[in-house]
Design an enzyme around this catalytic site. Structure first.
Site, short mmCIF file in Angstrom:
data_model
loop_
_atom_site.label_atom_id
_atom_site.label_comp_id
_atom_site.label_asym_id
_atom_site.label_seq_id
_atom_site.Cartn_x
_atom_site.Cartn_y
_atom_site.Cartn_z
N GLU A 146 2.01 5.25 -3.40
CA GLU A 146 0.72 4.83 -2.86
C GLU A 146 0.36 3.42 -3.29
OE1 GLU A 146 -2.47 7.57 -3.35
OE2 GLU A 146 -1.22 9.29 -2.93
N GLY A 147 1.31 2.65 -3.67
CA GLY A 147 1.08 1.28 -4.12
C GLY A 147 1.50 1.15 -5.56
#
Length: 183
Positions: free
Chosen positions: A26-27
């Site tokens: 997610e990053g």
């Protein structure tokens, strides 16, 4: 697997790769940490982080008379929560005048915050487990195992908040000591 190692045949190598990549699904963790400290912490005047502090404080206060939880769950959670609050205070006092201080400590803050969240969850699970045992559950082994696992977390993992706080409070000087050309 012993000396056999991680081979494709068993699929273990894929699990190993997946566990490593999970941090960036997610990053990047660093980016998430910078966002947490740089934007989320002070968002709406800090009311969201203050609400979390209040959530922990309320749980501790509501259960302060529960001797079954006190030493193994409440005391460690309280200490960890104080570390989290001290780190937030450090950012409030130093982050605006020295953004590098906030940036250098953001990754540790994210992990410290995560530990406190998990500590709160383990304390809640311990409360539920004790209630089930007191009520005479038919699955006593499950709840006793839940308590043993929670105690492990509270004694062996949650104290990491002190390490993260110390690293945050060390500031940015050592992180920023090298000139860009040194890289």
């Amino acid at each position: 697997y012993g000396g056999h190692g991680y081979i494709e045949e068993w699929g273990m190598s894929q699990f190993t790769r997946d566990a490593r990549i999970a941090m960036i699904y997610e990053g990047a963790n660093g980016v998430q940490a910078l966002d947490l400290v740089g934007r989320k912490l002070a968002q709406d005047g800090g009311k969201h982080v203050m609400a979390f502090f209040e959530l922990v404080k309320t749980f501790l206060k509501e259960n302060e008379g529960n001797e079954a939880l006190k030493a193994d769950f409440l005391d460690p959670l309280k200490a960890a929560s104080k570390d989290l609050q001290a780190s937030a205070m450090f950012f409030m006092q130093n982050g605006m005048k020295n953004p590098n201080a906030a940036l250098a400590g953001s990754y540790d803050f994210m992990h410290l915050f995560g530990h406190v969240c998990l500590g709160l969850m383990w304390a809640r699970m311990a409360k539920a487990a004790h209630a089930a045992l007191d009520a005479g559950t038919s699955d006593e082994a499950f709840y006793k195992t839940k308590l043993a696992t929670g105690r492990f977390y509270m004694k062996r993992r949650l104290p990491a908040t002190a390490l993260h706080l110390a690293r945050i409070q060390s500031g940015a000087d050592t992180v920023m000591a090298l000139e860009a050309e040194a890289f």
